[in-house]
Design a protein around this motif. Structure first.
Motif, PDB file in Angstrom:
ATOM      1  N   GLU A  10      23.465  29.780 -31.337  1.00 45.93           N
ATOM      2  CA  GLU A  10      23.208  28.442 -31.890  1.00 45.93           C
ATOM      3  C   GLU A  10      24.167  27.400 -31.326  1.00 45.93           C
ATOM      4  O   GLU A  10      23.802  26.269 -31.093  1.00 45.93           O
ATOM      5  N   ASN A  11      25.421  27.792 -31.139  1.00 47.83           N
ATOM      6  CA  ASN A  11      26.457  26.795 -30.834  1.00 47.83           C
ATOM      7  C   ASN A  11      26.768  26.618 -29.351  1.00 47.83           C
ATOM      8  O   ASN A  11      27.354  25.605 -28.968  1.00 47.83           O
ATOM      9  N   GLY A  12      26.416  27.590 -28.531  1.00 46.90           N
ATOM     10  CA  GLY A  12      26.732  27.482 -27.104  1.00 46.90           C
ATOM     11  C   GLY A  12      25.839  26.454 -26.435  1.00 46.90           C
ATOM     12  O   GLY A  12      24.703  26.223 -26.862  1.00 46.90           O
ATOM     13  N   LYS A  13      26.365  25.807 -25.404  1.00 49.78           N
ATOM     14  CA  LYS A  13      25.568  24.791 -24.703  1.00 49.78           C
ATOM     15  C   LYS A  13      24.973  25.325 -23.414  1.00 49.78           C
ATOM     16  O   LYS A  13      24.033  24.745 -22.873  1.00 49.78           O
ATOM     17  N   LYS A  14      25.562  26.372 -22.870  1.00 46.84           N
ATOM     18  CA  LYS A  14      25.008  26.872 -21.611  1.00 46.84           C
ATOM     19  C   LYS A  14      25.217  28.376 -21.433  1.00 46.84           C
ATOM     20  O   LYS A  14      26.106  28.975 -22.037  1.00 46.84           O
ATOM     21  N   ILE A  15      24.364  28.900 -20.565  1.00 48.48           N
ATOM     22  CA  ILE A  15      24.480  30.291 -20.130  1.00 48.48           C
ATOM     23  C   ILE A  15      24.621  30.218 -18.612  1.00 48.48           C
ATOM     24  O   ILE A  15      23.695  29.763 -17.924  1.00 48.48           O
ATOM     25  N   ILE A  16      25.786  30.584 -18.124  1.00 46.95           N
ATOM     26  CA  ILE A  16      26.009  30.567 -16.679  1.00 46.95           C
ATOM     27  C   ILE A  16      25.998  32.025 -16.216  1.00 46.95           C
ATOM     28  O   ILE A  16      26.651  32.876 -16.830  1.00 46.95           O
ATOM     29  N   ALA A  17      25.230  32.313 -15.191  1.00 47.90           N
ATOM     30  CA  ALA A  17      25.078  33.702 -14.749  1.00 47.90           C
ATOM     31  C   ALA A  17      25.565  33.869 -13.321  1.00 47.90           C
ATOM     32  O   ALA A  17      25.384  33.005 -12.470  1.00 47.90           O
TER      33      ALA A  17
END
Ligand SMILES: O=C([O-])CC(=O)C(=O)O
Ligand SMILES: [Mg+2]
Length: 218
Positions: A10-17
């Motif tokens: 809910e709180n994260g702004k991004k997923i960097i892979a």
């Protein structure tokens, strides 16, 4: 309040892979080790939790599974050194970087972005938050994945090319990391196709395990 990162979906702004980060994978593909981490991004709308299904995206004929260790960022940071990186790790998660492989192959051939093949809805099945105390040996822990009970991926995170602190440091030189952001650290060898009606089960040593069904879009 101060532990908002625990609720990273809910709180994260991004997923960097990160991709191509396992020695065995790079060797199997006959390609050189990357000289720096290769990055792409998934939107947080890609998250699903156990109980929800992985939906094959519109027009995709070849969906691939990739089991990965994810890191949850606990504090806003930028430009940090590898030796300071552990101060910014809130915890971990077990994740799948689901990939529309046919779209991916086309994107690579035509030098197009990876957003669609990697970022569609349900492309990031993820476990709940794993306390970092529970995974103190994150640099040598077993990641495994089975499709319909058959083992397809089984590897130690010690086979990573870039370590978790090196990845966090590198990413933070270009992107401000925020509370609840997730970094996926790449998949080991054995990524392969899954079809509607199949079940993916994966785990992180004996610390976390999760199961997802793959279904047609409608
Ligand atoms: O799908 C790919 O080719 C790259 C990737 O995400 C990985 O290595 O984890
Ligand atoms: Mg991946």
């Amino acid at each position: 309040m101060s532990e908002n990162y625990r609720n990273f979906k809910e709180n994260g702004k991004k997923i960097i892979a990160v991709c191509r980060n396992y020695k065995g994978l790079v060797a199997a593909q006959g390609i050189q080790n990357p000289e720096k981490p290769i990055l792409f991004m998934k939107p947080t709308s890609a998250y699903i939790s156990e109980g929800q299904d992985i939906k094959i995206p519109l027009g995709c004929k070849l969906l691939y599974h990739e089991v990965e260790l994810g890191v949850v960022i606990s504090k806003r940071c930028s430009n940090i050194s590898p030796s300071d990186a552990s101060d910014y790790i809130g915890g971990f998660l077990l994740a799948l970087d689901m990939t529309a492989k046919d779209f991916h192959i086309e994107a690579k051939e035509k030098s197009r972005p990876w957003f669609l093949c990697k970022g569609f809805d349900t492309s990031c099945p993820a476990s709940g938050f794993i306390d970092k105390e529970k995974l103190s040996n994150y640099s040598d822990t077993r990641l495994w994945l089975k499709v319909d009970g058959v083992t397809k991926q089984n590897c130690s995170t010690s086979d990573m090319i870039f370590s978790v602190p090196e990845i966090i440091s590198y990413v933070s030189k270009y992107f401000t990391l925020e509370v609840g952001d997730v970094i996926l650290t790449g998949t080991p060898a054995g990524s392969g196709p899954v079809h509607a009606g199949q079940t993916i089960e994966c785990g992180l040593a004996d610390i976390a395990a999760m199961k997802f069904a793959v279904v047609e879009l409608n």
